[in-house]
Design an enzyme around this catalytic site. Structure first.
Site, mmCIF file in Angstrom:
data_model
loop_
_atom_site.group_PDB
_atom_site.id
_atom_site.type_symbol
_atom_site.label_atom_id
_atom_site.label_comp_id
_atom_site.label_asym_id
_atom_site.label_seq_id
_atom_site.Cartn_x
_atom_site.Cartn_y
_atom_site.Cartn_z
ATOM 1 N N GLU A 149 -59.354 -64.925 -53.629
ATOM 2 C CA GLU A 149 -58.340 -64.915 -55.011
ATOM 3 C C GLU A 149 -57.998 -63.673 -55.184
ATOM 4 O O GLU A 149 -56.875 -63.240 -55.293
ATOM 5 C CB GLU A 149 -58.683 -65.697 -56.182
ATOM 6 C CG GLU A 149 -58.688 -66.883 -56.133
ATOM 7 C CD GLU A 149 -59.938 -67.734 -55.392
ATOM 8 O OE1 GLU A 149 -60.960 -67.102 -54.887
ATOM 9 O OE2 GLU A 149 -59.935 -69.012 -55.161
ATOM 10 N N HIS A 184 -63.420 -75.609 -64.747
ATOM 11 C CA HIS A 184 -62.204 -75.974 -64.229
ATOM 12 C C HIS A 184 -61.421 -76.447 -65.171
ATOM 13 O O HIS A 184 -60.278 -77.127 -65.229
ATOM 14 C CB HIS A 184 -62.513 -77.123 -63.325
ATOM 15 C CG HIS A 184 -62.824 -76.463 -61.746
ATOM 16 N ND1 HIS A 184 -64.075 -76.003 -61.820
ATOM 17 C CD2 HIS A 184 -61.995 -76.684 -60.590
ATOM 18 C CE1 HIS A 184 -63.834 -75.835 -60.432
ATOM 19 N NE2 HIS A 184 -62.797 -75.887 -59.835
#
Lengths: 327, 343
Positions: free
Chosen positions: A62, A131
């Site tokens: 990322e 998440h």
């Protein structure tokens, strides 16, 4: 404008696809965007249509996704970089906030970074704590970035097209819960560009202003329908962009209703609700007839079990209750 | 690869004495509080690393570095006046006083900047190289990175990405022995830093004595050719910093072993002396040119300081806010808009 039932995911796909056809410099990159066809199926068919040069699978990196987009944009491309979910964008916060949002400023305008970060956001479905975030306000904290958070297909389509064409970096979040939600769209061949920073009145009403974005708009609209049965007419303001904030729209509504409930999926501390409430008391004090209320997620990491997960989530009933407290 | 010509060597000398004069002047001005920023990382001791490697580039190639960026800016031909004015935060500075010591850049010279977060510029380098590859250009992106950054996630993610996408980047690890105050041996499990890049399948050109500009140039030329044709390359430059991590670094005063070490580098491996000795042994009739470059460097830096000190400081709200965003017709703004920036 034809009323057709197009899922938000399809609307986003159409916007991306049209912009890639319009401008050769627009390309997509991210985890699983090519061969896997996109984790959320937004880029389904793109590899076949545009090829590996413009549809680029990345490793699970990322920081690099965030930063490569900045460099490529500075050099003249127009990257649309996807974070599979916004939770993973936390790993890229330095690239997003310190680089995408600042390269123009610290070289006093020498460079620009015309890029879009797309990130699926939100919670539910027992995804568990790491998440399960709707942290849009974190990203809206930083000057140099714009942040767009659509609540429906038409807006997602028009907002993303503008975000891609604009020369500033934009973080564009897509509520996972809204991906399958159908809504009207312009006809094929008709284009729509929604300006960055322009909010929208989703329902008119005189008694209370509900300010929301993304998934919060649905809760606000559901609450408004319910309140209407009791003769309370709520105005629903969908700000659509967390940066810039279209406060003119909020102020105009508030001058009419003198009451406000802010609805968001995000956590309650240092939030969208905090910001809007602060701005209202600073600028609309003379019009204020009741305390500003905020409906947000509970201040807790998300658990796995459905029963207690749902306790943490905002919903229409919580909005109704908040409105009734201030009427 | 041809050996450097006499003209090249003399020009390298010009660049190196200019950098040294500039950096030592910055140091003095900082001590005198005529430069007031808290961060300033000097290139003294590093000169041959930048000069020798950038000599292998052509003008359309790209350069990007971290915060030890003054030397890189001067090698690329940025005006010392604009660079010095930036040190002092003046309107006439190369970044208008917005960036300071760590954020020098010049579009005109394909210098994409100095960056202040350790490793933060590495994915940017990969992105710049991606543009070249995307548009079928064979320009390379020469990227300077310190030894400390090789322990950070940006390094590993960016190098891996450059490998799987065959990006034309030359990664130059400037190993000066310390990441801030921590020795490489205490910070990195693999002390041969170029091998970290090799682990990702990047072609390594090994470890180079970067106090010797001729050696640096020789290896950089090979790596640049390789990157232009095939994909990423790495070189480890072994060098040394004369003025600590940054100007506020008092470690050199506090640690005797470090000042001993510094003396040894300055006496035995001084890059300007190594180049000068090489020029004098290989070419006749150069004394006058060398002396000319030395006095020119002094004059240029003196002029830069005068220019910078005479320049105005930015002092308005307009200047504070300007260039947060690109002015855009696609952005809707009213007087009540928040977070839109001003044009």
């Amino acid at each position: 404008m034809a009323a057709r039932n197009v899922a938000m995911r399809e609307a986003i796909r159409r916007a991306l696809r049209e912009e890639m056809h319009r401008d050769e410099n627009v390309f997509v990159m991210g985890e699983e965007v090519a061969y896997w066809q996109g984790t959320h199926r937004v880029t389904r068919g793109f590899l076949e249509e545009f090829g590996e040069r413009r549809v680029r699978d990345t490793p699970i990196s990322e920081m690099a996704i965030g930063g490569v987009a900045v460099g490529a944009a500075m050099a003249g491309l127009r990257p649309v970089a996807e974070f599979m979910t916004i939770n993973f964008a936390f790993l890229a916060l330095d690239a997003i906030a310190n680089h995408a949002g600042k390269v123009r400023y610290f070289f006093d305008g020498m460079f620009k970074a015309p890029l879009v970060y797309r990130a699926a956001s939100g919670w539910g479905n027992q995804a568990t704590a790491s998440h399960s975030h709707a942290p849009e306000p974190i990203f809206a904290h930083f000057p140099g970035l714009y942040v767009g958070c659509p609540s429906n297909s038409m807006d997602a389509y028009g907002m993303l097209k503008t975000a891609i064409r604009d020369d500033n970096p934009v973080l564009f979040t897509e509520s996972i819960a809204l991906y399958p939600k159908p809504g009207p769209m312009p006809d094929e061949g008709e284009e729509l560009l929604i300006p960055i920073g322009k909010g929208d009145i989703k329902r008119e009403g005189d008694h209370v202003t509900l300010v929301a974005y993304a998934r919060g708009v649905d809760w606000a609209l559901q609450a408004a329908r319910q309140l209407s049965k009791d003769g309370i007419e709520a105005e629903v303001v969908d700000l659509r962009w967390l940066r810039p904030l279209d406060m003119q729209l909020v102020y105009a509504s508030f001058k009419k209703t003198n009451r406000c409930v802010i609805v968001e999926e995000s956590l309650p501390m240092y939030s969208f609700g905090s910001e809007i409430a602060a701005l209202l008391q600073e600028n609309m004090f003379d019009y204020m007839d009741a305390p500003i209320k905020r409906v947000a997620a509970e201040d807790v990491p998300l658990p796995y079990s459905k029963t207690i997960e749902l306790l943490a989530l905002p919903n229409a009933q919580k909005v109704v209750d908040a409105v009734k407290e201030i009427l | 690869m041809a050996a450097p010509t006499k003209a090249m060597l003399l020009d390298w000398y010009r660049q190196m004495v200019l950098i040294r004069e500039f950096e030592e002047t910055c140091h003095r001005l900082y001590e005198e509080k005529r430069i007031t920023g808290v961060y300033m990382h000097l290139y003294s001791g590093h000169e041959a690393s930048g000069v020798g490697s950038m000599a292998a580039l052509r003008p359309s190639d790209h350069v990007i570095t971290a915060y030890r960026d003054h030397g890189i800016a001067l090698i690329l031909g940025m005006d010392p006046k604009a660079v010095m004015a930036e040190m002092m935060g003046k309107k006439t500075g190369s970044s208008g006083g917005k960036g300071g010591s760590m954020h020098l850049a010049s579009r005109e010279h394909n210098f994409w900047g100095g960056y202040a977060i350790v490793g933060g510029h590495l994915p940017l380098a990969a992105g710049i190289a991606l543009e070249a590859k995307y548009n079928d250009k064979d320009d390379v992106t020469m990227t300077y990175v310190g030894d400390g950054a090789t322990n950070n996630g940006y390094f590993h993610e960016s190098l891996n990405m450059s490998a799987i996408w065959d990006l034309p980047v030359v990664w130059i690890i400037e190993n000066n022995g310390y990441g801030m105050g921590t020795e490489v041996e205490r910070a990195s499990g693999q002390v041969e830093l170029h091998r970290k890049a090799e682990a990702y399948g990047i072609k390594s050109f090994g470890c180079v004595d970067a106090q010797n500009a001729m050696k640096v140039y020789e290896v950089a030329s090979q790596a640049v050719d390789y990157a232009r044709q095939h994909g990423p390359a790495v070189i480890e430059h072994v060098t040394y910093r004369y003025r600590g991590h940054g100007v506020s670094d008092k470690q050199y005063d506090a640690r005797d072993d470090m000042s001993e070490e510094l003396k040894k580098w300055m006496q035995c491996r001084e890059p300007i002396k190594i180049l000068r000795d090489h020029i004098l042994s290989a070419h006749d009739d150069v004394d006058e040119v060398l002396a000319g470059h030395e006095s020119e460097a002094k004059a240029l830096v003196k002029g830069a300081v005068e220019f910078a000190e005479a320049s105005e400081l930015p002092n308005s709200y307009q200047e504070l806010m300007r260039n947060t965003y690109v002015p855009s017709d696609l952005v809707y703004k009213t007087e009540s808009s928040i977070g839109a920036g001003i044009d």
